[in-house]
Write a protein that holds these residues in place. Structure first.
Motif, PDB file in Angstrom:
ATOM      1  N   TYR A 127       0.624  -1.281  -0.047  1.00 39.48           N
ATOM      2  CA  TYR A 127      -0.128  -0.047   0.007  1.00 39.48           C
ATOM      3  C   TYR A 127       0.802   1.175  -0.117  1.00 39.48           C
ATOM      4  CZ  TYR A 127      -3.543  -3.153   1.818  1.00 39.48           C
ATOM      5  OH  TYR A 127      -4.391  -4.197   1.969  1.00 39.48           O
ATOM      6  N   CYS A 128       0.557   2.164  -0.680  1.00 44.09           N
ATOM      7  CA  CYS A 128       1.065   3.506  -0.671  1.00 44.09           C
ATOM      8  C   CYS A 128       0.068   4.303   0.212  1.00 44.09           C
ATOM      9  CB  CYS A 128       1.398   4.210  -1.830  1.00 44.09           C
ATOM     10  SG  CYS A 128      -0.082   4.893  -2.977  1.00 44.09           S
ATOM     11  N   ALA A 129       0.630   5.357   0.744  1.00 45.32           N
ATOM     12  CA  ALA A 129       0.090   6.296   1.589  1.00 45.32           C
ATOM     13  C   ALA A 129       0.514   7.911   1.735  1.00 45.32           C
ATOM     14  CB  ALA A 129      -0.257   5.783   3.158  1.00 45.32           C
ATOM     15  N   ALA A 130      -0.369   8.836   1.902  1.00 49.07           N
ATOM     16  CA  ALA A 130       0.174  10.085   2.036  1.00 49.07           C
ATOM     17  C   ALA A 130      -0.103  10.779   3.502  1.00 49.07           C
ATOM     18  CB  ALA A 130      -0.668  10.929   1.038  1.00 49.07           C
ATOM     19  N   SER A 131       0.945  11.435   3.758  1.00 47.76           N
ATOM     20  CA  SER A 131       0.763  11.974   5.324  1.00 47.76           C
ATOM     21  C   SER A 131       0.985  13.669   5.089  1.00 47.76           C
ATOM     22  CB  SER A 131       1.920  11.500   6.169  1.00 47.76           C
ATOM     23  OG  SER A 131       1.986  11.959   7.545  1.00 47.76           O
ATOM     24  N   SER A 132       0.187  14.187   6.101  1.00 50.10           N
ATOM     25  CA  SER A 132       0.239  15.727   5.992  1.00 50.10           C
ATOM     26  C   SER A 132       1.451  15.888   6.907  1.00 50.10           C
ATOM     27  CB  SER A 132      -0.934  16.243   6.600  1.00 50.10           C
ATOM     28  OG  SER A 132      -1.089  15.660   8.099  1.00 50.10           O
ATOM     29  N   ILE A 133       2.212  14.838   7.542  1.00 54.19           N
ATOM     30  CA  ILE A 133       3.456  15.503   8.325  1.00 54.19           C
ATOM     31  C   ILE A 133       4.548  15.106   7.334  1.00 54.19           C
ATOM     32  CG2 ILE A 133       2.361  15.047  10.634  1.00 54.19           C
ATOM     33  CD1 ILE A 133       3.945  12.645  10.811  1.00 54.19           C
ATOM     34  N   PRO A 134       5.757  15.509   7.530  1.00 53.12           N
ATOM     35  CA  PRO A 134       6.705  15.491   6.644  1.00 53.12           C
ATOM     36  C   PRO A 134       7.362  14.081   6.313  1.00 53.12           C
ATOM     37  CG  PRO A 134       7.529  17.404   8.061  1.00 53.12           C
ATOM     38  CD  PRO A 134       5.903  16.772   8.690  1.00 53.12           C
ATOM     39  N   VAL A 135       7.146  13.329   7.271  1.00 54.42           N
ATOM     40  CA  VAL A 135       7.555  11.759   6.922  1.00 54.42           C
ATOM     41  C   VAL A 135       7.368  10.848   8.287  1.00 54.42           C
ATOM     42  CG1 VAL A 135       9.983  11.922   7.805  1.00 54.42           C
ATOM     43  CG2 VAL A 135       9.352  10.241   5.964  1.00 54.42           C
ATOM     44  N   SER A 136       6.977   9.605   8.335  1.00 46.23           N
ATOM     45  CA  SER A 136       6.514   8.989   9.266  1.00 46.23           C
ATOM     46  C   SER A 136       6.819   7.504   9.030  1.00 46.23           C
ATOM     47  CB  SER A 136       5.324   9.004   9.925  1.00 46.23           C
ATOM     48  OG  SER A 136       4.856   8.205  11.040  1.00 46.23           O
ATOM     49  N   THR A 137       7.298   6.682   9.843  1.00 42.19           N
ATOM     50  CA  THR A 137       7.350   5.285   9.559  1.00 42.19           C
ATOM     51  C   THR A 137       6.029   4.539  10.557  1.00 42.19           C
ATOM     52  OG1 THR A 137       8.685   4.800  11.627  1.00 42.19           O
ATOM     53  CG2 THR A 137       9.834   5.370   9.743  1.00 42.19           C
ATOM     54  N   TYR A 138       5.104   5.349  11.043  1.00 41.24           N
ATOM     55  CA  TYR A 138       3.931   4.832  11.788  1.00 41.24           C
ATOM     56  C   TYR A 138       2.761   5.078  10.713  1.00 41.24           C
ATOM     57  CZ  TYR A 138       7.121   4.949  15.487  1.00 41.24           C
ATOM     58  OH  TYR A 138       8.145   4.834  16.574  1.00 41.24           O
ATOM     59  N   ASP A 139       1.933   3.918  10.730  1.00 43.37           N
ATOM     60  CA  ASP A 139       0.538   4.121   9.646  1.00 43.37           C
ATOM     61  C   ASP A 139      -0.249   4.832  10.254  1.00 43.37           C
ATOM     62  OD1 ASP A 139      -0.854   0.883  10.655  1.00 43.37           O
ATOM     63  OD2 ASP A 139      -0.317   2.407  11.709  1.00 43.37           O
ATOM     64  N   TYR A 140      -0.299   5.225  11.515  1.00 42.91           N
ATOM     65  CA  TYR A 140      -1.397   6.042  12.070  1.00 42.91           C
ATOM     66  C   TYR A 140      -1.145   7.507  11.915  1.00 42.91           C
ATOM     67  CZ  TYR A 140       2.021   6.045  16.034  1.00 42.91           C
ATOM     68  OH  TYR A 140       3.055   6.185  16.807  1.00 42.91           O
ATOM     69  N   ASP A 141       0.065   7.920  11.188  1.00 43.05           N
ATOM     70  CA  ASP A 141       0.478   9.084  10.722  1.00 43.05           C
ATOM     71  C   ASP A 141      -0.113   9.472   9.164  1.00 43.05           C
ATOM     72  OD1 ASP A 141       3.500   9.468  12.561  1.00 43.05           O
ATOM     73  OD2 ASP A 141       1.325  10.182  13.052  1.00 43.05           O
ATOM     74  N   TYR A 142      -0.554   8.364   8.645  1.00 37.54           N
ATOM     75  CA  TYR A 142      -0.904   8.659   7.129  1.00 37.54           C
ATOM     76  C   TYR A 142      -2.355   8.756   7.293  1.00 37.54           C
ATOM     77  CZ  TYR A 142       3.844   7.565   6.098  1.00 37.54           C
ATOM     78  OH  TYR A 142       5.294   7.875   5.732  1.00 37.54           O
ATOM     79  N   ASP A 143      -2.607   9.985   6.381  1.00 38.26           N
ATOM     80  CA  ASP A 143      -4.191  10.114   5.983  1.00 38.26           C
ATOM     81  C   ASP A 143      -4.913   9.528   5.315  1.00 38.26           C
ATOM     82  OD1 ASP A 143      -2.636  13.327   6.753  1.00 38.26           O
ATOM     83  OD2 ASP A 143      -3.943  12.422   8.242  1.00 38.26           O
ATOM     84  N   TYR A 144      -4.032   9.323   3.990  1.00 36.46           N
ATOM     85  CA  TYR A 144      -4.979   8.564   2.776  1.00 36.46           C
ATOM     86  C   TYR A 144      -4.085   7.319   2.286  1.00 36.46           C
ATOM     87  CZ  TYR A 144      -6.466  13.318   2.747  1.00 36.46           C
ATOM     88  OH  TYR A 144      -7.166  14.463   3.157  1.00 36.46           O
ATOM     89  N   TRP A 145      -4.849   6.413   1.835  1.00 39.39           N
ATOM     90  CA  TRP A 145      -4.461   5.083   1.508  1.00 39.39           C
ATOM     91  C   TRP A 145      -4.867   4.856   0.160  1.00 39.39           C
ATOM     92  CZ3 TRP A 145      -0.949   2.463   4.465  1.00 39.39           C
ATOM     93  CH2 TRP A 145      -0.580   2.932   5.938  1.00 39.39           C
ATOM     94  N   GLY A 146      -3.955   4.233  -0.578  1.00 45.35           N
ATOM     95  CA  GLY A 146      -4.352   3.490  -1.780  1.00 45.35           C
ATOM     96  C   GLY A 146      -4.947   2.138  -1.498  1.00 45.35           C
ATOM     97  N   GLN A 147      -5.443   1.384  -2.630  1.00 50.42           N
ATOM     98  CA  GLN A 147      -6.379   0.031  -2.614  1.00 50.42           C
ATOM     99  C   GLN A 147      -5.242  -0.928  -2.149  1.00 50.42           C
ATOM    100  OE1 GLN A 147      -5.314   1.503  -5.269  1.00 50.42           O
ATOM    101  NE2 GLN A 147      -4.732  -0.192  -6.571  1.00 50.42           N
ATOM    102  N   GLY A 148      -3.916  -0.965  -2.673  1.00 50.30           N
ATOM    103  CA  GLY A 148      -3.099  -1.931  -2.587  1.00 50.30           C
ATOM    104  C   GLY A 148      -2.708  -2.796  -3.825  1.00 50.30           C
ATOM    105  N   THR A 149      -1.693  -3.283  -3.891  1.00 46.50           N
ATOM    106  CA  THR A 149      -1.205  -4.012  -5.133  1.00 46.50           C
ATOM    107  C   THR A 149      -0.516  -5.286  -4.588  1.00 46.50           C
ATOM    108  OG1 THR A 149      -0.122  -3.981  -7.027  1.00 46.50           O
ATOM    109  CG2 THR A 149       0.963  -2.823  -5.548  1.00 46.50           C
ATOM    110  N   GLN A 150      -0.865  -6.470  -5.008  1.00 44.46           N
ATOM    111  CA  GLN A 150      -0.243  -7.581  -4.755  1.00 44.46           C
ATOM    112  C   GLN A 150       1.095  -8.011  -5.414  1.00 44.46           C
ATOM    113  OE1 GLN A 150      -1.662 -10.163  -2.501  1.00 44.46           O
ATOM    114  NE2 GLN A 150       0.274 -11.040  -2.815  1.00 44.46           N
ATOM    115  N   VAL A 151       1.996  -8.285  -4.377  1.00 42.95           N
ATOM    116  CA  VAL A 151       3.283  -8.646  -4.993  1.00 42.95           C
ATOM    117  C   VAL A 151       3.539 -10.449  -4.441  1.00 42.95           C
ATOM    118  CG1 VAL A 151       5.848  -8.435  -4.577  1.00 42.95           C
ATOM    119  CG2 VAL A 151       4.144  -6.413  -4.766  1.00 42.95           C
TER     120      VAL A 151
END
Length: 123
Positions: free
Chosen positions: A95-119
């Motif tokens: 999944y890719c995700a976008a955060s309004s803060i500069p950068v984070s390694t925590y998923d709860y800091d991300y506001d928007y998420w894609g639908q995901g792609t299987q690898v």
């Protein structure tokens, strides 16, 4: 509202490479920190990589350091994850995700998420 669409997943043999892309709908894409996470069924979502809005700094999980590279092209509103030397345990939905803060390694800091792609990495 930022819409994120991932692409580039698929089936690859161990040792192979894939490049994931994540296209964002938002023209202010360059103001978001971006991250990649992955999840295996029955397990928690796991941080993979993150990059600051300018692309000047990037961070990686220890498990992918030296094999994966995150990058972004703000002119194309796209973030990438180049994955080399893939291992069977890299198999997951990414999944890719976008955060309004500069950068984070925590998923709860991300506001928007894609639908995901299987690898899927075969041994």
């Amino acid at each position: 509202q930022v819409q994120l669409v991932e692409s580039g997943g698929g089936l690859v043999q161990a040792g192979g490479s894939l490049r994931l892309s994540c296209a964002a709908s938002e023209r202010t894409f360059s103001s978001y920190g971006m991250g990649w996470f992955r999840q295996v069924p029955g397990k928690e979502r796991e941080f993979v990589a993150a990059i600051t809005w300018s692309g000047g700094n990037s961070y990686y999980a220890d498990s992918v350091k030296g094999r994966f590279t995150i990058s972004r092209d703000n002119a194309k509103n796209t973030v990438y994850l180049q994955m080399n030397s893939l291992k069977p345990w890299d198999t997951a939905v990414y999944y890719c995700a976008a955060s309004s803060i500069p950068v984070s390694t925590y998923d709860y800091d991300y506001d928007y998420w894609g639908q995901g792609t299987q690898v899927t990495v075969s041994s």
